[in-house]
Scaffold this motif. Structure first.
Motif, short mmCIF file in Angstrom:
data_model
loop_
_atom_site.label_atom_id
_atom_site.label_comp_id
_atom_site.label_asym_id
_atom_site.label_seq_id
_atom_site.Cartn_x
_atom_site.Cartn_y
_atom_site.Cartn_z
N UNK A 98 0.80 -1.22 0.00
CA UNK A 98 0.00 0.00 0.00
C UNK A 98 0.83 1.27 0.00
N UNK A 99 2.13 1.15 0.24
CA UNK A 99 3.00 2.33 0.24
C UNK A 99 4.04 2.28 -0.88
N UNK A 100 4.53 1.10 -1.20
CA UNK A 100 5.56 0.95 -2.21
C UNK A 100 4.97 0.29 -3.47
N UNK A 101 5.51 0.66 -4.62
CA UNK A 101 5.09 0.05 -5.87
C UNK A 101 6.32 -0.27 -6.71
N UNK A 102 6.40 -1.53 -7.14
CA UNK A 102 7.49 -1.93 -8.03
C UNK A 102 6.96 -1.96 -9.46
N UNK A 103 7.79 -1.51 -10.38
CA UNK A 103 7.38 -1.49 -11.79
C UNK A 103 8.63 -1.62 -12.65
N UNK A 104 8.41 -1.78 -13.93
CA UNK A 104 9.58 -1.90 -14.81
C UNK A 104 9.30 -1.24 -16.15
#
Length: 117
Positions: free
Chosen positions: A65-71
């Protein structure tokens, strides 16, 4: 061989945001998962988030809910967007990649994140 270079760490106040980036080079077609780990002083290294080649993601409960991983496949880069940062998020953050054949784990050099007022 895979080379990983992290960037984006720094000092931020509680409640603030940072975005980390991990640029991969080398045998990138052989990577099937990339992730972010962190290690605070006196603690073991722990998984923060990872993203699979097919796009599936997973997160540590402490960052959901606080961090988001993406590429960004075009840039061979994985990002970690960190919002609502807390002092307990202070750590050295490491990028990791895992290759299929041969099965190997690669680490970046780490980037310091400090959350403090």
């Amino acid at each position: 061989q895979v080379q990983l270079v992290e960037s984006g760490g720094g000092l931020v106040q509680p409640g603030g945001s940072l975005r980390l980036a991990c640029a991969a080079a080398g045998s990138i077609d052989n990577i099937f998962v990339m992730g972010w780990y962190r290690q605070a002083p006196g603690k073991q290294r722990e998984l923060v988030a990872d993203i699979e080649q097919a796009g599936g993601t997973s997160y540590a409960d402490s960052v959901k809910g606080r961090f988001t991983i993406s590429r960004d496949n075009a840039k061979n880069t994985v990002y970690l967007q960190m919002n609502s940062l807390k002092p307990e998020d202070t750590a050295v953050y490491y990028c990791q990649s895992v290759t299929r054949i041969p099965a190997k784990i690669y680490w970046g050099q780490g980037t310091q994140v400090t959350v403090s007022s």
